[in-house]
Design an enzyme around this catalytic site. Structure first.
Site, mmCIF file in Angstrom:
data_model
loop_
_atom_site.group_PDB
_atom_site.id
_atom_site.type_symbol
_atom_site.label_atom_id
_atom_site.label_comp_id
_atom_site.label_asym_id
_atom_site.label_seq_id
_atom_site.Cartn_x
_atom_site.Cartn_y
_atom_site.Cartn_z
ATOM 1 N N ASP A 1 22.470 -4.476 44.811
ATOM 2 C CA ASP A 1 21.324 -5.069 44.147
ATOM 3 C C ASP A 1 21.739 -6.073 43.081
ATOM 4 O O ASP A 1 22.773 -5.941 42.436
ATOM 5 C CB ASP A 1 20.486 -3.979 43.457
ATOM 6 C CG ASP A 1 19.839 -3.048 44.453
ATOM 7 O OD1 ASP A 1 19.447 -3.528 45.517
ATOM 8 O OD2 ASP A 1 19.728 -1.843 44.162
ATOM 9 N N MET B 1 18.815 1.062 31.217
ATOM 10 C CA MET B 1 20.101 1.217 31.898
ATOM 11 C C MET B 1 20.522 0.005 32.715
ATOM 12 O O MET B 1 21.696 -0.145 33.043
ATOM 13 C CB MET B 1 20.059 2.481 32.773
ATOM 14 C CG MET B 1 19.878 3.747 31.933
ATOM 15 S SD MET B 1 19.583 5.248 32.892
ATOM 16 C CE MET B 1 21.159 5.486 33.694
ATOM 17 N N ASP C 1 15.326 4.289 38.773
ATOM 18 C CA ASP C 1 14.854 3.771 40.052
ATOM 19 C C ASP C 1 13.338 3.837 40.202
ATOM 20 O O ASP C 1 12.785 3.235 41.132
ATOM 21 C CB ASP C 1 15.510 4.534 41.210
ATOM 22 C CG ASP C 1 16.971 4.163 41.390
ATOM 23 O OD1 ASP C 1 17.404 3.171 40.778
ATOM 24 O OD2 ASP C 1 17.688 4.863 42.117
ATOM 25 N N LYS D 1 18.923 8.810 49.771
ATOM 26 C CA LYS D 1 19.932 7.757 49.953
ATOM 27 C C LYS D 1 21.119 7.939 49.016
ATOM 28 O O LYS D 1 22.278 7.874 49.442
ATOM 29 C CB LYS D 1 19.291 6.392 49.707
ATOM 30 C CG LYS D 1 20.261 5.227 49.523
ATOM 31 C CD LYS D 1 19.519 3.962 49.177
ATOM 32 C CE LYS D 1 20.470 2.814 48.866
ATOM 33 N NZ LYS D 1 21.035 2.884 47.501
ATOM 34 N N ASN D 2 20.850 8.168 47.735
ATOM 35 C CA ASN D 2 21.942 8.228 46.764
ATOM 36 C C ASN D 2 22.858 9.428 47.003
ATOM 37 O O ASN D 2 24.060 9.361 46.734
ATOM 38 C CB ASN D 2 21.378 8.252 45.344
ATOM 39 C CG ASN D 2 20.749 6.922 44.962
ATOM 40 O OD1 ASN D 2 21.021 5.899 45.577
ATOM 41 N ND2 ASN D 2 19.893 6.936 43.960
ATOM 42 N N ARG E 1 27.483 -1.537 47.982
ATOM 43 C CA ARG E 1 27.934 -1.005 46.701
ATOM 44 C C ARG E 1 28.452 0.424 46.811
ATOM 45 O O ARG E 1 29.386 0.808 46.116
ATOM 46 C CB ARG E 1 26.798 -1.082 45.678
ATOM 47 C CG ARG E 1 27.273 -0.638 44.320
ATOM 48 C CD ARG E 1 26.454 -1.119 43.170
ATOM 49 N NE ARG E 1 27.189 -0.836 41.940
ATOM 50 C CZ ARG E 1 28.008 -1.666 41.336
ATOM 51 N NH1 ARG E 1 28.195 -2.860 41.838
ATOM 52 N NH2 ARG E 1 28.649 -1.324 40.235
#
Length: 435
Positions: free
Chosen positions: A121, A341, A319, A22-23, A97
């Site tokens: 998120d 983070m 994640d 996804k990223n 986002r």
């Protein structure tokens, strides 16, 4: 709003293939705006965030065609630039986002962009300073319209510059790189993110004609070019899914094989699970997780409690901390999970405590997990998913719990995991989607 009903306590067995990352996809989709030629991308996952970005590109005037189950071709040769200033465009960007990475390509190729405060998120502050300061260094001007909550970015011509990023932001680095490839002169980015997905973006841009060196390091040098051409690109498998499946196998005491994981791009993820006592084997490019009734958390050499913390690559991706926290609830021993983070990603632990987990939430960033060693199973519960990664962590907890669980707001899970209930049902899970 849809929900999952999960019948816990069932063993999983079989093979599963991780989806495309996804990223990475969100980055390379934005990069297709940098050329008027065709760009073909393979291994695109069918998930909500990606589908929303593809539709947004279509509405911008991008020509999009699907040539396979996970393969698309994009061509940005006739964009509707007026649409980029419309309320509809800005409203949709505010809910996605990843849309912030449209700024770099749009400013580089068309000299202007407009973007609202992005959504996504609810995991605490996720500032955009790195994106904007980097693109400003290249010569763009930023104005913030506080009344409408939008940023206006303009640049007659971007020019290369030296910059030291204040944080190794992945999306910030991606945005700056995409702007710099069409800037005049040389851009040097120090403290750049160097995640595999950022490496993939840089290699794709080089195939398009960009001149980027230092890939895989935190020092990128970009020699600007006047234009880019089309290319073909294949997306890596999603390392977060790989880690999630390792966690599921451990939590349910199951034997599964995770296929085609691109092991060399997983970094310290496998060893981080091994620190929790989980056995796993690399078999070619697959990961085999044997059924394991008990797993014991390691201690540090001096005997102190194990600490697992996130960090920029090549550190552990943030994640996966939610998944590792859940897995630790059934381990033997204790572990400190330190989420450095993001400041609100551990707030879902109250739901695990309600299920019977022994967790001490020290502050927004740290939680101590005292493992049950399967002497006590989690109880099924009724919960709501606050974000993508907490959602999959709660699903893993429910799969390993006694009794039935219900997870609401699973649209959050759908944003990042493709057909997850069908794929897990094929392994033996009992998951029902209720609309």
């Amino acid at each position: 709003m849809a929900s999952f009903v999960i019948e816990g306590g069932h063993k999983l067995h079989g093979e599963i293939v991780p989806q495309g990352a996804k990223n990475e996809v969100l980055q390379v989709l934005c990069a297709t705006l940098l050329t008027d030629e065709e760009v073909t991308i393979e291994n695109i996952p069918n998930i909500l965030d990606v589908n929303n970005l593809i539709q947004l590109l279509r509405d911008m005037g991008m020509k999009v065609s699907k040539s396979g189950s996970d393969t698309y071709t994009f061509q940005a040769d006739n964009l509707n630039l007026a649409y980029l200033e419309s309320d509809d465009f800005l409203n949709r960007c505010s809910k996605l986002r990843g849309s912030v990475m449209l700024v770099g390509p749009l400013v580089a190729r068309f000299g202007k962009a407009m973007i609202p405060k992005p959504g996504g998120d609810k995991i605490g502050r996720r500032r955009l300073d790195t994106h904007f300061l980097g693109i400003q260094k290249l010569g763009a001007s930023f104005e913030y319209d506080a009344v409408n909550g939008r940023f206006c970015i303009n640049a007659e011509k971007l020019k290369g510059a030296y910059m030291l990023l204040d944080e190794a932001s992945v999306t910030g680095t991606a945005n700056i790189v995409m702007a710099a490839v069409l800037a005049e002169g040389v851009t040097t980015i120090y403290n750049a993110a160097c995640e595999p997905y950022l490496q993939q973006l840089c290699r794709m841009l080089n195939r398009m004609g960009a001149k980027i060196s230092g890939i895989a390091s935190n020092l990128l040098t970009i020699e600007g070019v006047s234009s880019l051409k089309g290319c073909s690109h294949r997306v890596l498998p999603d390392m977060i899914e790989v880690g999630s499946f390792i966690g599921m196998a451990a939590m349910t005491g199951s034997e599964i094989t995770i296929k085609d994981v691109s092991y060399q791009n997983l970094g310290i993820i496998p060893d981080s699970f091994r620190r929790l006592g989980i056995r796993l084997e690399q078999r070619g490019d697959d990961i085999f997780v044997p059924a394991q009734e008990h797993y014991q958390i390691e201690s540090f050499i001096d005997g102190s409690i194990m600490t697992i913390a996130d960090a920029p690559w090549p550190g552990l991706t943030p994640d996966l901390l939610s998944v590792m926290l859940v897995v630790a609830t059934q381990a033997k021993g204790s572990v400190l999970i330190h989420q450095k983070m993001f400041e609100s990603r551990l707030f879902f632990v109250d739901k695990l405590i309600d299920m019977g987990a022994q967790i001490i939430l020290c502050d927004p960033h740290r939680a101590v997990v005292i493992g049950h060693d399967r002497n006590f199973c989690l109880r099924g519960g009724n919960m709501t998913s606050p974000d993508i990664r907490a959602g999959i962590a709660l699903l893993i907890a429910a799969l390993g719990a006694e009794g039935n669980s219900r997870i609401h707001n699973i649209e959050q899970i759908d944003r990042g995991y493709q057909h997850i209930e069908q794929r897990l049902t094929a392994l033996g899970a009992r998951i029902t989607r209720i609309e």
